[in-house]
Design an enzyme around this catalytic site. Structure first.
Site: not given
Length: 411
Positions: A78-79, A208, A247, A333
């Site tokens: 998400a970041t 996640h 990748t 966080c």
């Protein structure tokens, strides 16, 4: 009475992360060793198998969001999705304007991206929220100028669980021709959504948070009406149609797809079950304790979220007392900081009350017995800690309010 059938530890911090679902793990397993190819290797069967798996997963994520598979960009989480959306749009549309709109309670990935842009000469409007944590769409419309290129408002808050009126904000954005991004990390997989119903142009998601693996995320980028332009934030091999080089994490992508497919199958039943468990926990706490406050919207909130302030109790002390129970005092966080939550400050909580807040994050594995056990533990320890507080005794003497009256006023 405290149930004796539960097994410790009990995990109630699902807004921080979720365990990988068994079905998801089994879907991922072959792509670690049996089908280990690089999805960008298109000249042999190992690469073909990896690419096929990645594209199937892309379609699964897209189906949950109600978009085309080609509109999904794989990221590391998400970041990165938030950074790519905000900085990528800012760079692509800088000739059109240099003004962005967001809210004061966004995730740090959004807020810090906006602050970086401010240092580069952009202007950002940080909108306030009401006491329940909701943005007023009228404030969004008032903030729009001819220079505005992006509005970024989260779908659901990671601390207090409040849901934002995205469809209304989306209509405003479209009316003014402004791109609209939402950080939907806490929302995806928990409640039904459609990017077209919300009229969002970009949407961030993370595996996640919905029973998928860590280290993989997605960014929805609208391809028509309008076609959103992005300047990539990482240079390299031009993967993901030039939008995000690197990748691909094939097992991670497969896991995210499987998690979305699982969520879609269980969406309505699991949301109802978690809402019932949340209200069971809320009812037990409010019945047995006075001077407690619900943080966030009473009804427009995530099914499994309950954020409560316990007056006259230090939140960190209560966390330490709840042995064998995983809950949180705020965002994962920022949980290491002693500063009061900026989200709770934004909804008007004084610092003392913000420091007394606990976030319960119910999830797929939680049961009614666990809820009853946690409620009993919280009640017992809140009473014990308050008995050690002279301020609590003084408040009781000064207020003259009984427990029922006080509890009702704090709801």
């Amino acid at each position: 009475m405290k149930p004796t059938t539960v097994t410790l530890p009990i995990y109630m911090d699902h807004h921080s992360t979720t365990p990988v679902a068994p079905e998801v793990f089994e879907a991922m397993r072959p792509y670690f060793s049996e089908h280990f190819g690089n999805a960008a290797s298109r000249n042999h069967q190992f690469g073909w198998a990896a690419e096929e798996a990645v594209e199937k997963a892309r379609a699964q994520v897209a189906h949950l969001l109600g978009c085309k598979p080609a509109e999904i960009v794989w990221t590391s989480g998400a970041t990165e999705s938030d950074n790519l959306a905000i900085k990528g749009v800012a760079a692509a549309y800088r000739e059109k304007g240099r003004h962005l709109i967001t809210s004061q309670i966004e995730h740090h990935a959004v807020l810090d991206s906006c602050r970086r842009l401010e240092r580069e000469g952009y202007r950002v409007s940080y909108l306030p929220v009401d006491r329940s944590g909701r943005v007023d769409p009228a404030d969004v419309e008032r903030a729009i100028t001819k220079e505005t290129i992006l509005i970024s408002i989260m779908a659901a808050n990671n601390e207090i669980g409040t849901l934002q009126p995205l469809a209304e904000i989306g209509r405003i954005a479209k009316r003014h021709g402004v791109l609209f991004h939402t950080d939907a990390v806490q929302y995806v997989g928990k409640l039904p959504l459609s990017v077209d119903d919300w009229q969002v142009d970009l949407l961030s998601a993370s595996a996640h948070k919905c029973y998928g693996p860590k280290g993989v995320g997605a960014l929805y980028v609208r391809m028509s009406k309008p076609r959103v332009r992005l300047v990539p934030q990482m240079d390299g091999g031009g993967h993901e149609k030039g939008r995000r080089s690197g990748t691909l994490n094939v097992p991670g992508c497969v896991g995210f797809g499987a998690a979305c497919a699982l969520a879609e199958r269980e969406l309505s039943t699991e949301a109802a079950r978690l809402t019932a468990l949340r209200e069971r926990l809320r009812g037990a706490l409010w019945t047995q304790l006075e001077a407690i406050h619900l943080n966030g919207h009473p009804t427009e909130r995530l099914p499994g979220n309950l954020n409560v302030s316990f007056e006259f109790v230090e939140g960190e002390s209560l966390l330490m007392a709840l042995k064998g129970i995983a809950v949180s005092s705020g965002s994962a966080c920022t949980s290491a900081t002693l500063e009061p939550s900026y989200v709770l400050q934004a909804i008007g909580l004084r610092d003392e009350l913000a420091h007394s807040s606990i976030r319960f994050g119910l999830g797929r594995g939680n049961t009614a017995d666990e809820v009853d056990f946690v409620a009993a533990e919280v009640i017992e320890n809140v009473r014990r800690l308050r008995a050690l507080s002279p301020r609590y005794e003084m408040a009781i003497e000064e207020s003259g309010l009984n427990a029922v009256q006080w509890g009702a006023s704090g709801s």
